[in-house]
Design an enzyme around this catalytic site. Structure first.
Site, PDB file in Angstrom:
ATOM      1  N   LYS A  86       0.805  -1.225   0.000  1.00 45.22           N
ATOM      2  CA  LYS A  86       0.000   0.000   0.000  1.00 45.22           C
ATOM      3  C   LYS A  86       0.848   1.291   0.000  1.00 45.22           C
ATOM      4  CE  LYS A  86      -4.094  -2.100   2.069  1.00 45.22           C
ATOM      5  NZ  LYS A  86      -5.131  -2.006   3.093  1.00 45.22           N
ATOM      6  N   ASP A 123     -10.306   2.252   2.009  1.00 47.52           N
ATOM      7  CA  ASP A 123     -10.673   1.480   3.205  1.00 47.52           C
ATOM      8  C   ASP A 123     -11.506   2.320   4.181  1.00 47.52           C
ATOM      9  OD1 ASP A 123      -9.448  -0.890   2.498  1.00 47.52           O
ATOM     10  OD2 ASP A 123      -7.544  -0.359   3.420  1.00 47.52           O
ATOM     11  N   GLY A 148      -2.367   0.665  13.298  1.00 44.10           N
ATOM     12  CA  GLY A 148      -1.765   0.187  12.045  1.00 44.10           C
ATOM     13  C   GLY A 148      -2.377   0.924  10.850  1.00 44.10           C
ATOM     14  N   ALA A 150      -4.844   0.107   8.861  1.00 42.30           N
ATOM     15  CA  ALA A 150      -6.313   0.160   8.817  1.00 42.30           C
ATOM     16  C   ALA A 150      -6.823   1.254   9.751  1.00 42.30           C
ATOM     17  CB  ALA A 150      -6.889  -1.189   9.217  1.00 42.30           C
TER      18      ALA A 150
HETATM   19  P1  ATR Z   1      -2.964  -3.220   9.977  1.00 36.86           P
HETATM   20  O1  ATR Z   1      -1.961  -2.350   9.279  1.00 36.86           O
HETATM   21  O2  ATR Z   1      -3.669  -4.159   9.060  1.00 36.86           O
HETATM   22  O3  ATR Z   1      -3.912  -2.467  10.855  1.00 36.86           O
HETATM   23  P2  ATR Z   1      -0.890  -4.031  11.878  1.00 36.86           P
HETATM   24  O4  ATR Z   1       0.002  -2.933  11.480  1.00 36.86           O
HETATM   25  O5  ATR Z   1      -0.292  -5.387  12.040  1.00 36.86           O
HETATM   26  O6  ATR Z   1      -2.134  -4.241  10.925  1.00 36.86           O
HETATM   27  O7  ATR Z   1      -1.593  -3.606  13.241  1.00 36.86           O
HETATM   28  C1  ATR Z   1      -2.156  -4.509  14.091  1.00 36.86           C
HETATM   29  C2  ATR Z   1      -2.684  -3.791  15.335  1.00 36.86           C
HETATM   30  O8  ATR Z   1      -3.091  -4.778  16.268  1.00 36.86           O
HETATM   31  C3  ATR Z   1      -1.634  -2.930  16.031  1.00 36.86           C
HETATM   32  O9  ATR Z   1      -2.258  -1.778  16.512  1.00 36.86           O
HETATM   33  C4  ATR Z   1      -1.168  -3.840  17.166  1.00 36.86           C
HETATM   34  O10 ATR Z   1      -0.673  -3.165  18.313  1.00 36.86           O
HETATM   35  P3  ATR Z   1       0.896  -2.776  18.439  1.00 36.86           P
HETATM   36  O11 ATR Z   1       1.089  -1.553  17.626  1.00 36.86           O
HETATM   37  O12 ATR Z   1       1.090  -2.533  19.886  1.00 36.86           O
HETATM   38  O13 ATR Z   1       1.659  -3.968  17.934  1.00 36.86           O
HETATM   39  C5  ATR Z   1      -2.473  -4.505  17.530  1.00 36.86           C
HETATM   40  N1  ATR Z   1      -2.291  -5.753  18.279  1.00 36.86           N
HETATM   41  C6  ATR Z   1      -1.868  -6.940  17.802  1.00 36.86           C
HETATM   42  N2  ATR Z   1      -1.863  -7.866  18.794  1.00 36.86           N
HETATM   43  C7  ATR Z   1      -2.285  -7.242  19.925  1.00 36.86           C
HETATM   44  C8  ATR Z   1      -2.485  -7.658  21.297  1.00 36.86           C
HETATM   45  N3  ATR Z   1      -2.262  -8.921  21.679  1.00 36.86           N
HETATM   46  N4  ATR Z   1      -2.934  -6.742  22.185  1.00 36.86           N
HETATM   47  C9  ATR Z   1      -3.189  -5.465  21.802  1.00 36.86           C
HETATM   48  N5  ATR Z   1      -3.015  -5.014  20.523  1.00 36.86           N
HETATM   49  C10 ATR Z   1      -2.565  -5.879  19.604  1.00 36.86           C
END
Ligand code: ATR
Length: 293
Positions: A86, A123, A148, A150
């Protein structure tokens, strides 16, 4: 997509369609195993009797730029772009919508006749359209979980519609980085986001919490602090009813699942590439659920 001379590739493609190219679009990503976009677009193409094809186009990061140029040369109308391209799609676009500029990423590319590449980020817009279809007002206070890509697209779109938006993210550094990027976005601490629920109209989960095979959260106790008119949305659609949405439903709150966002964002590309505004109706949802298995 292998590396082949553009002219012979175009000839081969035309021949494979019996001499006349249908309207072509597709989804570019790496890997692409779970994309529902082909089922969605090809379902609409069949429904509206449009001579077109929407293809899965796996493209590794090192081949992204050359691959996009080749697709343009082959006569594709454009592509949807998914992980991990992206940001590269944002870079390759020669013109960008305001929302794509704010997001710093593009998930929809439209190839112009003059060689221009228009980049859009649909999105967030798709998410807002889906909320609207569910009767959720967009100008209230929203709390977004996650920071992230999204989350960024959804925050940017909600803010554009006049929402007062806060985010909470496990990693404070990412939360701060996002709120620095989007002027006016507040952030609250991950540890006590539930205490803010009494003051918000909309809660959106963009984290992977509750996704099939991922970690989960004690949503029930978090939602006990919510107002009765809170709307709750999750962008995950596998499972369709995430544990957050299940707890919200049990609590009597309005819920919005992740499938509608996928459908609404796809409509934008379909309209441009295939010249028809497709219906986001029950038949579309059922077809997608069938493709999900
Ligand atoms: P995308 O770009 O598709 O939104 P991503 O960049 O992988 O995906 O983001 C995933 C989100 O889920 C992040 O906000 C992540 O938090 P961190 O920035 O702290 O990593 C969150 N996330 C994933 N696992 C988590 C967990 N167990 N508890 C809380 N937040 C979580």
């Amino acid at each position: 997509m292998d590396r082949e001379r553009p002219d012979s590739a175009r000839l081969r493609l035309t021949e494979s369609f019996g001499g006349t190219l249908p309207r072509l679009a597709g989804v570019v990503g790496w890997p692409l195993d779970h994309s529902l976009s082909p089922a969605l677009h090809n379902g609409w193409l069949r429904r509206y009797h449009i001579s077109g094809r929407y293809l899965k186009l796996p493209l590794s990061p090192e081949n992204f730029k050359a691959g996009i140029k080749l697709l343009q040369h082959l006569g594709f109308r454009g592509v949807n772009v998914t992980i991990p391209h992206k940001e590269d799609a944002f870079q390759i676009a020669t013109r960008l919508t305001e929302i794509a500029r704010r997001c710093g990423s593009a998930n929809t590319l439209v190839f112009g006749d003059d060689g221009e590449i228009f980049g859009d980020s649909t999105d967030g817009t798709g998410f807002c359209e889906n909320l609207r279809a569910h009767g959720v007002a967009l100008h209230g206070r929203a709390l977004i979980l996650g920071a992230g890509g999204a989350a960024r697209a959804i925050c940017a779109a909600l803010m554009e519609k006049g929402s007062d938006v806060s985010i909470a993210n496990r990693s404070v550094t990412r939360a701060k980085a996002l709120s620095a990027q989007l002027h006016g976005l507040r952030h609250v601490s991950w540890d006590d986001w539930p205490s803010h629920l009494g003051a918000v109209d909309l809660l959106v989960n963009t984290t992977s919490l509750g996704m099939q095979g991922a970690a989960d959260y004690d949503w029930e106790s978090a939602l006990s602090k919510a107002r009765d008119d809170l709307s709750v949305a999750d962008i995950v659609y596998v499972p369709l009813e995430t544990s957050l949405l299940r707890q919200a439903r049990r609590r009597g709150l309005r819920t919005v699942d992740g499938l509608g966002m996928l459908i609404e964002q796809a409509r934008v590309g379909f309209r441009t590439w295939f010249g028809k505004d497709p219906q986001a109706d029950d038949a579309t949802r059922r077809a997608l659920l069938g493709a999900l298995g």
